[in-house]
Write a protein that holds these residues in place. Sequence first.
Motif, PDB file in Angstrom:
ATOM      1  N   GLN A   1      49.461  50.667  41.154  1.00 17.85           N
ATOM      2  CA  GLN A   1      48.488  49.601  40.907  1.00 17.85           C
ATOM      3  C   GLN A   1      48.409  48.682  42.121  1.00 17.85           C
ATOM      4  OE1 GLN A   1      50.203  47.862  37.292  1.00 17.85           O
ATOM      5  NE2 GLN A   1      48.692  48.944  36.057  1.00 17.85           N
ATOM      6  N   ALA A   2      47.370  47.867  42.150  1.00 19.09           N
ATOM      7  CA  ALA A   2      47.214  46.849  43.191  1.00 19.09           C
ATOM      8  C   ALA A   2      46.699  45.565  42.556  1.00 19.09           C
ATOM      9  CB  ALA A   2      46.265  47.336  44.284  1.00 19.09           C
ATOM     10  N   ARG A   3      46.824  44.461  43.302  1.00 20.82           N
ATOM     11  CA  ARG A   3      46.491  43.143  42.749  1.00 20.82           C
ATOM     12  C   ARG A   3      45.007  42.816  42.870  1.00 20.82           C
ATOM     13  NH1 ARG A   3      49.357  38.765  45.751  1.00 20.82           N
ATOM     14  NH2 ARG A   3      49.013  40.142  47.549  1.00 20.82           N
ATOM     15  N   CYS A   4      44.539  41.978  41.957  1.00 26.98           N
ATOM     16  CA  CYS A   4      43.173  41.458  42.057  1.00 26.98           C
ATOM     17  C   CYS A   4      42.942  40.790  43.409  1.00 26.98           C
ATOM     18  CB  CYS A   4      42.891  40.466  40.936  1.00 26.98           C
ATOM     19  SG  CYS A   4      42.680  41.200  39.293  1.00 26.98           S
ATOM     20  N   PHE A   5      43.967  40.155  43.930  1.00 24.53           N
ATOM     21  CA  PHE A   5      43.875  39.509  45.241  1.00 24.53           C
ATOM     22  C   PHE A   5      43.252  40.424  46.286  1.00 24.53           C
ATOM     23  CE2 PHE A   5      45.805  39.011  49.450  1.00 24.53           C
ATOM     24  CZ  PHE A   5      45.436  37.720  49.765  1.00 24.53           C
ATOM     25  N   SER A   6      43.569  41.717  46.189  1.00 20.99           N
ATOM     26  CA  SER A   6      43.139  42.676  47.210  1.00 20.99           C
ATOM     27  C   SER A   6      41.671  43.060  47.112  1.00 20.99           C
ATOM     28  CB  SER A   6      44.002  43.945  47.119  1.00 20.99           C
ATOM     29  OG  SER A   6      45.369  43.647  47.318  1.00 20.99           O
ATOM     30  N   ILE A   7      41.007  42.723  46.000  1.00 20.98           N
ATOM     31  CA  ILE A   7      39.620  43.180  45.829  1.00 20.98           C
ATOM     32  C   ILE A   7      38.631  42.060  45.524  1.00 20.98           C
ATOM     33  CG2 ILE A   7      40.335  45.468  45.055  1.00 20.98           C
ATOM     34  CD1 ILE A   7      39.519  44.527  42.187  1.00 20.98           C
ATOM     35  N   MET A   8      39.096  40.809  45.517  1.00 19.13           N
ATOM     36  CA  MET A   8      38.175  39.724  45.166  1.00 19.13           C
ATOM     37  C   MET A   8      36.977  39.673  46.104  1.00 19.13           C
ATOM     38  SD  MET A   8      39.444  38.530  42.423  1.00 19.13           S
ATOM     39  CE  MET A   8      38.614  36.974  42.128  1.00 19.13           C
ATOM     40  N   PHE A   9      37.211  39.905  47.397  1.00 17.49           N
ATOM     41  CA  PHE A   9      36.092  39.865  48.335  1.00 17.49           C
ATOM     42  C   PHE A   9      35.108  40.999  48.077  1.00 17.49           C
ATOM     43  CE2 PHE A   9      38.791  42.990  50.210  1.00 17.49           C
ATOM     44  CZ  PHE A   9      37.994  43.797  50.997  1.00 17.49           C
ATOM     45  N   ARG A  10      35.618  42.163  47.662  1.00 18.40           N
ATOM     46  CA  ARG A  10      34.722  43.290  47.356  1.00 18.40           C
ATOM     47  C   ARG A  10      33.857  42.999  46.135  1.00 18.40           C
ATOM     48  NH1 ARG A  10      36.504  48.989  46.235  1.00 18.40           N
ATOM     49  NH2 ARG A  10      34.356  49.433  46.864  1.00 18.40           N
ATOM     50  N   LEU A  11      34.429  42.291  45.195  1.00 20.22           N
ATOM     51  CA  LEU A  11      33.705  42.018  43.957  1.00 20.22           C
ATOM     52  C   LEU A  11      32.687  40.897  44.094  1.00 20.22           C
ATOM     53  CD1 LEU A  11      36.543  42.275  41.280  1.00 20.22           C
ATOM     54  CD2 LEU A  11      34.577  43.796  41.527  1.00 20.22           C
ATOM     55  N   TYR A  12      32.973  39.932  44.963  1.00 20.43           N
ATOM     56  CA  TYR A  12      32.153  38.717  44.950  1.00 20.43           C
ATOM     57  C   TYR A  12      31.586  38.289  46.311  1.00 20.43           C
ATOM     58  CZ  TYR A  12      34.382  38.478  40.394  1.00 20.43           C
ATOM     59  OH  TYR A  12      34.824  38.781  39.129  1.00 20.43           O
ATOM     60  N   ASN A  13      32.115  38.859  47.409  1.00 30.28           N
ATOM     61  CA  ASN A  13      31.642  38.370  48.708  1.00 30.28           C
ATOM     62  C   ASN A  13      31.874  39.412  49.803  1.00 30.28           C
ATOM     63  OD1 ASN A  13      30.541  36.500  50.519  1.00 30.28           O
ATOM     64  ND2 ASN A  13      32.548  35.602  50.969  1.00 30.28           N
TER      65      ASN A  13
END
Length: 328
Positions: A192-204
């Motif tokens: 698994q990986a953390r939300c931290f690692s994909i926040m930019f992909r999801l929102y910016n």
Amino acid sequence: MSPLFSLFLLHIIVSAAGAQLRPHYYSESCPKAEAVVRHVMKKALIREPRSLASVMRFQFHDCFVNGCDASLLLDDTPTMLGEKLALANINSLRSYEVVDEVKEALEKVCPGIVSCADIIIMASKDAVALTGGPDWEVKLGRLDSLSASQEASDNVMPSPRANASFLIDLFGKFNLSVKDLVALSGSHSIGQARCFSIMFRLYNQSGTGRPDPVFDPKFRGKLNKLCPLNVDQNVTGDLDATPVVFDNQYFKDLVAGRGFLNSDQTLFTFPETRAFVQLFSRDQHEFFKAFVEGMIKMGDLQVEQQGEVRRNCRVVNSRHPVTPRTCL
């Protein structure tokens, strides 16, 4: 260590130690070594399946920073900032206690013989094999480093935001090919990986204020629920659809636009890596074969340095250098 020196160091990492690394290294000095490691890893799998993915990643994060020398495992001291709190490792790497358990078991059977660096290599292989992936013969005979460097790790380890072009250049510095890069990225078949690692992909993505357009819409919706803007960014999500089974589902997910990390999905969107993603998504045997080849090549990464066999993987035995081990 300066960034320029770190980049220079990448070029002098060699597999010269391959002359001393060999299968069955402990056949006389500790014949039960590999069986002991496998036994502890089986117990870890039962206790917490995710821990095997965590242990497997130690090989990547250790070998890329001054070679495979277990520097990753050293705790900080008043005079040394180690690698555990490096940007790529803090709040990410975990399950160090599994390696501690392996070391404790080995010290009971053959004290002072098996290095922590070799434990990482054996445990990483077992993590793959015990979750459904390939098994292979590992070369052993490494020594443990006498120090670690948070700065060296920060200068080398890639971000989850990295794109394929950057990763190709990075892996090339270690004489790892594009095929090696794609196959070894398949380590994300488990874990698994953390939300931290994909926040930019999801929102910016790329500063656009919008999500990454390559996301499969349904998959993006799932991630939006898992990782809303106000989420605790240490919440974790599965790296592929079968996170406790080592298989080629990871590559099938990339083809379908369901890669979790940017550094994963970019392997399908980038022309130079796409063909290997497609191949491995169709042919699990080819993936397994390429993965083993990559892991062996990565395990050969060494630098010329003195070392020792630590009694405790978290601390050095002494500050006195030990002559590098040679083949008998």
